[in-house]
Write an enzyme that holds these catalytic residues in place. Structure first.
Site, short mmCIF file in Angstrom:
data_model
loop_
_atom_site.label_atom_id
_atom_site.label_comp_id
_atom_site.label_asym_id
_atom_site.label_seq_id
_atom_site.Cartn_x
_atom_site.Cartn_y
_atom_site.Cartn_z
N GLY A 9 1.03 -6.98 -4.53
CA GLY A 9 0.13 -6.20 -5.38
C GLY A 9 0.62 -6.16 -6.82
O GLY A 9 0.48 -5.14 -7.52
N GLN A 13 -1.93 -1.48 -10.89
CA GLN A 13 -1.44 -0.56 -11.92
C GLN A 13 0.09 -0.41 -11.87
O GLN A 13 0.76 -0.53 -12.89
CB GLN A 13 -2.08 0.83 -11.75
CG GLN A 13 -1.76 1.79 -12.88
CD GLN A 13 -2.02 3.25 -12.54
OE1 GLN A 13 -2.21 3.60 -11.38
NE2 GLN A 13 -2.06 4.09 -13.56
N ILE A 36 -3.44 -10.87 -4.39
CA ILE A 36 -4.51 -11.62 -3.73
C ILE A 36 -5.31 -12.43 -4.76
O ILE A 36 -6.12 -13.26 -4.41
CB ILE A 36 -5.42 -10.66 -2.92
CG1 ILE A 36 -6.23 -11.45 -1.90
CG2 ILE A 36 -6.29 -9.81 -3.83
CD1 ILE A 36 -6.73 -10.61 -0.75
N ARG A 37 -5.07 -12.15 -6.05
CA ARG A 37 -5.78 -12.87 -7.11
C ARG A 37 -4.81 -13.31 -8.19
O ARG A 37 -3.69 -12.78 -8.27
CB ARG A 37 -6.86 -11.98 -7.72
CG ARG A 37 -6.29 -10.71 -8.31
CD ARG A 37 -7.36 -9.66 -8.60
NE ARG A 37 -6.78 -8.33 -8.58
CZ ARG A 37 -6.46 -7.62 -9.65
NH1 ARG A 37 -6.64 -8.09 -10.85
NH2 ARG A 37 -5.95 -6.40 -9.54
N ASP A 53 -2.27 -13.04 0.43
CA ASP A 53 -3.04 -11.96 1.05
C ASP A 53 -2.08 -11.18 1.94
O ASP A 53 -1.65 -11.67 2.99
CB ASP A 53 -4.19 -12.57 1.87
CG ASP A 53 -4.96 -11.53 2.66
OD1 ASP A 53 -4.62 -10.33 2.57
OD2 ASP A 53 -5.90 -11.91 3.37
N TYR A 143 -7.86 7.43 2.59
CA TYR A 143 -6.64 7.03 1.89
C TYR A 143 -5.46 7.90 2.34
O TYR A 143 -4.39 7.42 2.70
CB TYR A 143 -6.87 7.16 0.39
CG TYR A 143 -5.67 6.88 -0.48
CD1 TYR A 143 -5.09 5.63 -0.54
CD2 TYR A 143 -5.13 7.89 -1.29
CE1 TYR A 143 -4.00 5.38 -1.37
CE2 TYR A 143 -4.06 7.65 -2.12
CZ TYR A 143 -3.49 6.39 -2.15
OH TYR A 143 -2.42 6.16 -2.96
N LYS A 147 -2.08 6.91 4.37
CA LYS A 147 -0.74 7.13 3.82
C LYS A 147 0.11 7.98 4.77
O LYS A 147 1.31 7.73 4.94
CB LYS A 147 -0.82 7.78 2.44
CG LYS A 147 -1.30 6.83 1.34
CD LYS A 147 -0.31 5.71 1.10
CE LYS A 147 -0.72 4.75 0.01
NZ LYS A 147 0.15 3.55 -0.06
#
Ligand code: SER
Length: 318
Positions: A9, A13, A36-37, A53, A143, A147
């Protein structure tokens, strides 16, 4: 030789700033950034970058083996507001990627794992002020549920298999280098952009909806300090509370007005207000202070100063 670190990731952010901070500390080549990008920030391409991924167990194993990875910072997640729109996607993404990484740690393919939790693990029945490290946890968002489940899995893998996993319950994170996406605390980033660009902002949270927040520099420092702390200091293996700075939209408006007196904010709460209302207003992080020496640097006005100064340059407004 430095131990090789993998960031999952890296375009997000936290991932963007953590990659840059770790590369500054250990050199570009020791930090393998993945997402992933492909990155928008060309800075992320100054060291190794791979498209991975994190939901694909064999792709994850391949990249870890290829680079002989020691430590993984797992920063892949769908945040609270987007998670409410795509509950099953949020659950799959948030859980599968964590479980794949814990399995790699259990097998000894990687030696250490950092995984972030959140204030979203708390819920409407949790004590709202000075929320303790151990307390009632009945999250009401997908979410938050993911978590909390993740925290239990981390503790389980540590207890059963000796996995060296470390975690922080981040407050809302405020940064200027890269934007958050899909979170309930995102207003506290948007407000700085709008203050500079338009001189006004409409908050999607109500005026007095207090939440714990933290400037990204503190969050990155906490992340690296916890991950690098001697093992015996890390006594909590689900996740550490971090307090950050508690404020509401009215208070951040006032802090910005000290620098931009004409700035004005109005308030049109949407569905995110209900999510925010289920979370704590302030957090007790004495365990993090006692165990691994955590100490925060930025207060609200310090953060406002840093955000406005850096964003002015970034947006070409000077
Ligand atoms: N910042 C996150 C969110 O708003 C909470 O951890 O979803």
């Amino acid at each position: 030789m430095n131990k090789t670190i993998l960031i999952l990731g890296a375009c997000g952010q936290i991932g963007t700033e953590l990659t840059l901070a770790l590369r500054e500390k250990y050199g570009n080549d020791s930090i393998v950034a993945t997402d992933i990008r492909q990155p928008e920030h060309s800075e992320l391409l100054k060291g190794p970058f791979e498209v991975v991924d994190a939901g694909n167990a064999s792709a994850l194993r391949t990249v870890c083996e290829k680079h002989n990875i020691h430590t993984v910072y797992h920063l892949v997640a769908m945040l609270s507001a987007t998670g409410e729109k795509f509950p099953m996607k949020a659950w799959d993404l948030n859980m599968q990627s964590l479980l794949h990484t814990l399995e790699l740690a259990k097998e000894g393919v990687i030696k250490k794992l950092f995984w972030p939790s959140s204030i979203a693990v708390f819920g409407p029945t949790t004590p709202k002020r000075n929320t303790p490290q151990q307390t009632i946890m009945e999250p009401s968002t997908v979410y938050g549920i993911s978590k909390l489940a993740g925290e239990r899995w981390c503790e389980y893998y540590h207890a059963k298999y000796g996995v060296d996993v470390r975690s922080i319950r981040y407050p809302g994170l405020i940064s200027w280098k890269s934007q958050p996406g899909g979170g309930t605390t995102d207003y506290a980033v948007e407000i700085y952009y709008k203050a500079l660009e338009e001189g006004k902002y409409t908050s999607f949270l109500s005026a007095q909806r207090t939440l714990p927040m933290m400037y990204m520099d503190d969050a990155i420092r906490a992340t690296i300090e916890l991950t690098e702390a001697p093992k015996e200091q890390v006594k909590i293996r689900n996740s550490y509370n971090l307090a950050g700075i508690s404020f509401d939209p009215l208070t951040i408006e006032a802090s910005i007005q000290k620098k931009i007196p004409a700035f004005e904010c109005d308030f049109t709460p949407d569905f995110r207000e209900e999510i925010a209302a289920s979370w704590p207003e302030s957090i007790d992080d004495s365990a993090a202070q006692d165990h691994w020496g955590w100490s925060m640097e930025y207060d609200l006005d310090g953060m406002t100063e840093a955000m406005l100064t850096n964003l002015k340059t970034k947006l070409g407004l000077q």
